[in-house]
Design a protein around this motif. Structure first.
Motif, PDB file in Angstrom:
ATOM      1  N   SER A  56       0.858  -1.182   0.000  1.00 39.94           N
ATOM      2  CA  SER A  56       0.000   0.000   0.000  1.00 39.94           C
ATOM      3  C   SER A  56       0.893   1.231   0.000  1.00 39.94           C
ATOM      4  O   SER A  56       1.781   1.352   0.844  1.00 39.94           O
ATOM      5  CB  SER A  56      -0.890   0.033   1.239  1.00 39.94           C
ATOM      6  N   CYS A  57       0.657   2.120  -0.915  1.00 40.19           N
ATOM      7  CA  CYS A  57       1.425   3.357  -0.976  1.00 40.19           C
ATOM      8  C   CYS A  57       1.006   4.251   0.195  1.00 40.19           C
ATOM      9  O   CYS A  57      -0.193   4.391   0.473  1.00 40.19           O
ATOM     10  CB  CYS A  57       1.154   4.056  -2.308  1.00 40.19           C
ATOM     11  N   THR A  98      -1.710   6.668  -0.635  1.00 40.10           N
ATOM     12  CA  THR A  98      -3.052   6.087  -0.688  1.00 40.10           C
ATOM     13  C   THR A  98      -3.615   5.938   0.722  1.00 40.10           C
ATOM     14  O   THR A  98      -4.784   6.260   0.964  1.00 40.10           O
ATOM     15  CB  THR A  98      -3.025   4.719  -1.399  1.00 40.10           C
ATOM     16  N   VAL A  99      -2.787   5.477   1.630  1.00 37.78           N
ATOM     17  CA  VAL A  99      -3.216   5.345   3.021  1.00 37.78           C
ATOM     18  C   VAL A  99      -3.619   6.715   3.570  1.00 37.78           C
ATOM     19  O   VAL A  99      -4.658   6.866   4.223  1.00 37.78           O
ATOM     20  CB  VAL A  99      -2.101   4.702   3.877  1.00 37.78           C
ATOM     21  N   GLY A 104      -6.791   1.010  -4.702  1.00 34.32           N
ATOM     22  CA  GLY A 104      -5.686   1.946  -4.644  1.00 34.32           C
ATOM     23  C   GLY A 104      -5.879   3.110  -5.598  1.00 34.32           C
ATOM     24  O   GLY A 104      -6.836   3.169  -6.374  1.00 34.32           O
TER      25      GLY A 104
END
Length: 121
Positions: A54-55, A58-59, A76
């Protein structure tokens, strides 16, 4: 309003990062020292895709959306905003290949420019 603005800023930063990932190597033709930043960005991009990570952007986007009272997304950034818009559904592999080729071309240009700058003995 504050978290909505933060979400917008995160989205803009994410688009900017992906644009830099694809085309930032060309900046190193003019400013050779920036190649290290681009190598880092490209390495991160490969790691996110290869390890299915997960980037953090994005989080952060999902968190800021929830703070703004919006619903977060399960997908995402690329799946949500690029697939079906920049390239058709089902062509993620081809899109990645095209980006990899663009990056490789930019890096080949960096090598060529470095050879031109090197003093001949």
């Amino acid at each position: 309003m504050g978290y909505q603005l933060l979400t917008t800023a995160i989205l803009a930063l994410h688009f900017g990062f992906l644009a830099y990932l694809a085309f930032g190597g060309f900046l190193a033709w003019r400013w050779p020292r920036t190649i290290w930043l681009h190598l880092t960005a490209a390495g991160w991009g490969v790691l996110v895709v290869a390890a299915n990570l997960s980037c953090p952007l994005t989080v952060a986007e999902h968190w800021s959306r929830r703070q703004a009272g919006q619903v977060g997304f399960d997908e995402g950034f690329v799946d949500r905003y690029l697939t079906g818009v920049i390239y058709p559904d089902g062509y993620a592999g081809l899109a990645r290949l095209v980006v990899a080729l663009v990056v490789a071309i930019s890096w080949a240009g960096v090598v060529r420019a470095a050879r031109r700058r090197r003093p001949r003995s």
